[in-house]
Design a protein around this motif. Structure first.
Motif, PDB file in Angstrom:
ATOM      1  N   VAL A 201     -65.272  14.656  33.749  1.00  0.00           N
ATOM      2  CA  VAL A 201     -65.391  15.805  32.851  1.00  0.00           C
ATOM      3  C   VAL A 201     -65.296  17.100  33.653  1.00  0.00           C
ATOM      4  O   VAL A 201     -65.897  17.229  34.723  1.00  0.00           O
ATOM      5  N   GLY A 202     -64.528  18.056  33.125  1.00  0.00           N
ATOM      6  CA  GLY A 202     -64.301  19.296  33.852  1.00  0.00           C
ATOM      7  C   GLY A 202     -64.849  20.536  33.198  1.00  0.00           C
ATOM      8  O   GLY A 202     -64.636  21.642  33.688  1.00  0.00           O
ATOM      9  N   ARG A 203     -65.543  20.422  32.079  1.00  0.00           N
ATOM     10  CA  ARG A 203     -66.143  21.624  31.502  1.00  0.00           C
ATOM     11  C   ARG A 203     -67.477  21.282  30.855  1.00  0.00           C
ATOM     12  O   ARG A 203     -67.695  20.149  30.410  1.00  0.00           O
ATOM     13  N   SER A 204     -68.348  22.242  30.828  1.00  0.00           N
ATOM     14  CA  SER A 204     -69.645  22.062  30.200  1.00  0.00           C
ATOM     15  C   SER A 204     -69.535  22.316  28.702  1.00  0.00           C
ATOM     16  O   SER A 204     -68.829  23.229  28.261  1.00  0.00           O
ATOM     17  N   VAL A 205     -70.211  21.508  27.943  1.00  0.00           N
ATOM     18  CA  VAL A 205     -70.296  21.671  26.488  1.00  0.00           C
ATOM     19  C   VAL A 205     -71.776  21.730  26.144  1.00  0.00           C
ATOM     20  O   VAL A 205     -72.521  20.789  26.447  1.00  0.00           O
ATOM     21  N   PRO A 206     -72.236  22.819  25.541  1.00  0.00           N
ATOM     22  CA  PRO A 206     -73.677  22.976  25.299  1.00  0.00           C
ATOM     23  C   PRO A 206     -74.244  21.890  24.391  1.00  0.00           C
ATOM     24  O   PRO A 206     -73.543  21.341  23.528  1.00  0.00           O
ATOM     25  N   TRP A 207     -75.511  21.607  24.585  1.00  0.00           N
ATOM     26  CA  TRP A 207     -76.231  20.681  23.733  1.00  0.00           C
ATOM     27  C   TRP A 207     -76.139  21.161  22.286  1.00  0.00           C
ATOM     28  O   TRP A 207     -76.282  22.343  21.991  1.00  0.00           O
ATOM     29  N   GLY A 208     -75.844  20.237  21.384  1.00  0.00           N
ATOM     30  CA  GLY A 208     -75.725  20.580  19.977  1.00  0.00           C
ATOM     31  C   GLY A 208     -74.301  20.745  19.505  1.00  0.00           C
ATOM     32  O   GLY A 208     -74.039  20.720  18.302  1.00  0.00           O
ATOM     33  N   GLU A 209     -73.345  20.912  20.433  1.00  0.00           N
ATOM     34  CA  GLU A 209     -71.931  20.993  20.060  1.00  0.00           C
ATOM     35  C   GLU A 209     -71.279  19.631  20.273  1.00  0.00           C
ATOM     36  O   GLU A 209     -71.882  18.705  20.813  1.00  0.00           O
ATOM     37  N   ARG A 210     -70.030  19.511  19.854  1.00  0.00           N
ATOM     38  CA  ARG A 210     -69.320  18.256  20.069  1.00  0.00           C
ATOM     39  C   ARG A 210     -67.852  18.522  20.380  1.00  0.00           C
ATOM     40  O   ARG A 210     -67.342  19.608  20.104  1.00  0.00           O
ATOM     41  N   VAL A 211     -67.194  17.507  20.932  1.00  0.00           N
ATOM     42  CA  VAL A 211     -65.820  17.637  21.401  1.00  0.00           C
ATOM     43  C   VAL A 211     -64.908  16.833  20.483  1.00  0.00           C
ATOM     44  O   VAL A 211     -65.139  15.640  20.247  1.00  0.00           O
ATOM     45  N   ALA A 212     -63.855  17.462  19.983  1.00  0.00           N
ATOM     46  CA  ALA A 212     -62.883  16.772  19.138  1.00  0.00           C
ATOM     47  C   ALA A 212     -61.909  15.980  19.998  1.00  0.00           C
ATOM     48  O   ALA A 212     -61.708  16.280  21.184  1.00  0.00           O
ATOM     49  N   VAL A 213     -61.267  14.974  19.402  1.00  0.00           N
ATOM     50  CA  VAL A 213     -60.273  14.210  20.162  1.00  0.00           C
ATOM     51  C   VAL A 213     -59.155  15.127  20.660  1.00  0.00           C
ATOM     52  O   VAL A 213     -58.590  14.899  21.735  1.00  0.00           O
ATOM     53  N   SER A 214     -58.865  16.189  19.937  1.00  0.00           N
ATOM     54  CA  SER A 214     -57.805  17.120  20.339  1.00  0.00           C
ATOM     55  C   SER A 214     -58.203  17.978  21.538  1.00  0.00           C
ATOM     56  O   SER A 214     -57.350  18.650  22.128  1.00  0.00           O
TER      57      SER A 214
END
Length: 404
Positions: A201-214
């Protein structure tokens, strides 16, 4: 437009040409060796990227002189592309040759390339999951009812991830034979491998958010080979009802080289047909699989060639599922595919499958084998189509040491 040729001797046309350029963390060997810093493999040599940054791009020095790839990962996709383009220019324009420090692979020590914060291991191969289900549950369904609806996984132990070449100590724990009334304690007698592919993984995503397949390509920096060593006897006794624990957490070996996703553009393929209607967050609109082959070698004998392109769940779907509940990500987090197995008998990525649970020995090094013995050396070799031919994704090497 064709790629320009590299001036580095013997690198042109090799599996580590300028269409590849994997990143690692290296230090020079011997007394007075330099501190660990970022390097890029070109042929059988390593470009000292830390030294190049100090000399030519001082603004990038904090990213490339660190003893881990995490600062570069956290810099984001635009910087990844800039650094990769710069490295390619350095290695194809002979005017830069005198300004660069190239080291032989035999001159450097390779370190764990990433400081891993969290590690999640999936179970994404339908062939592997079916084979294991038939071995462990011969009278039941091979696949659990949830398997084709979501990527099944477990949260592993980041502190037990080691770099390729590190010896692996045989774990000790509780085992219970099917006919026994109670467990016994001792070294694992059914020590296994799992040939896998890891995603950094190369970027931080804050707690509570989510990552789309796109969002896969702007979230994942690259891939690395993984051997998720498994003590099958310890695992079989402990995993009900909460899943893998001590049977997995003793060691996971990672390649010393991380191949950027940009090097794998030619290797993109669709995943095999998913035959169950998926919840919306798992649906994909473009090919998200990779045509990567893993060659499994035991004591010098190739015992399997496992095709990653046969995996049921894509890395983008695994990432989306990992974060759909709001779980955070940090640069350097790692998730892996689970064992890569294809439909053919010579495409199985674990000894558990190759030996049918220990009931059907196979031949390696002139001997009949089932599970791992002390002194065994396992090497996983990874390759994929590149812009100029097959590229190498490094190796994952480990030797089994006796239990303490």
């Amino acid at each position: 437009m064709p790629l320009p040729r590299t001036w580095v001797r013997d690198a042109d046309g090799s599996p580590y040409d300028v269409d590849n350029l994997p990143y690692g963390v290296v230090s020079t060997r011997g007394t007075g060796g330099d501190a660990a810093r970022v390097g890029v493999r070109i042929g059988d040599r390593v470009l000292d990227l830390g030294a190049a940054a100090r000399e030519l791009r001082p603004e990038w020095t904090p990213l490339l002189t660190a003893p881990e790839l995490n600062p570069l990962l956290a810099a984001g996709p635009a910087r990844w592309a800039e650094v990769r383009a710069w490295v390619r220019t350095l290695l194809t324009d002979v005017a830069h040759a005198s300004k660069l420090r190239l080291l032989g692979l035999d001159e450097v020590t390779c370190h764990l390339p990433v400081r891993v914060g969290d590690y999640v291991d999936f179970y994404a191969s339908e062939h592997h999951a079916t084979n294991i289900g038939r071995i462990l549950r011969p009278d039941g369904a091979a696949l659990a009812p949830n398997w084709k609806h979501l990527p099944v996984g477990y949260h592993g132990r980041a502190g037990s991830i080691v770099v390729s070449g590190t010896g692996v100590r045989r774990p000790t724990g509780q085992r219970k034979a099917p006919e026994a009334d109670a467990p016994t304690f001792g070294p694992s007698t059914r020590l296994d491998i799992e040939a896998e592919l890891g995603f950094v993984v190369g970027r931080s995503v804050p707690w509570g958010e989510r990552v789309a397949v796109s969002d896969f390509e702007r979230t994942v920096f690259g891939v690395a080979g993984i051997n998720d060593w498994s003590a099958r006897d310890i695992q079989a006794w402990e995993y009900v009802p909460l899943g893998p624990h001590l049977g997995k957490s003793f060691a996971t070996t990672m390649s010393a080289w991380v191949t950027p996703l940009a090097a794998l553009a030619v290797a993109r393929v669709p995943v095999p047909g998913q035959d169950v209607a998926l919840v919306e967050y798992l649906r994909e609109d473009e090919p998200q699989g990779y045509d990567i082959t893993v060659e499994v070698e035991l004591n010098g004998t190739v015992v399997a060639r496992a095709p990653y392109r046969s995996m049921y769940w894509s890395p983008a779907q695994m990432l989306a599922h990992l974060t759909v509940n709001g779980a955070s990500l940090r640069a350097g987090d790692l998730y892996a595919s689970g064992t890569i197995s294809g439909p053919e008998p010579d495409q199985l990525g674990s000894l558990m499958e190759l030996s049918a649970g220990g009931t059907r020995p196979f031949t390696a090094g002139g001997a009949q084998r089932t599970f791992l013995a002390d002194g065994d050396e396992v090497v996983l070799h990874y390759s994929a189509p590149g812009a100029r031919g097959r590229i190498g994704l490094g190796e994952v090497r480990g030797t089994i040491l006796p239990a303490r």
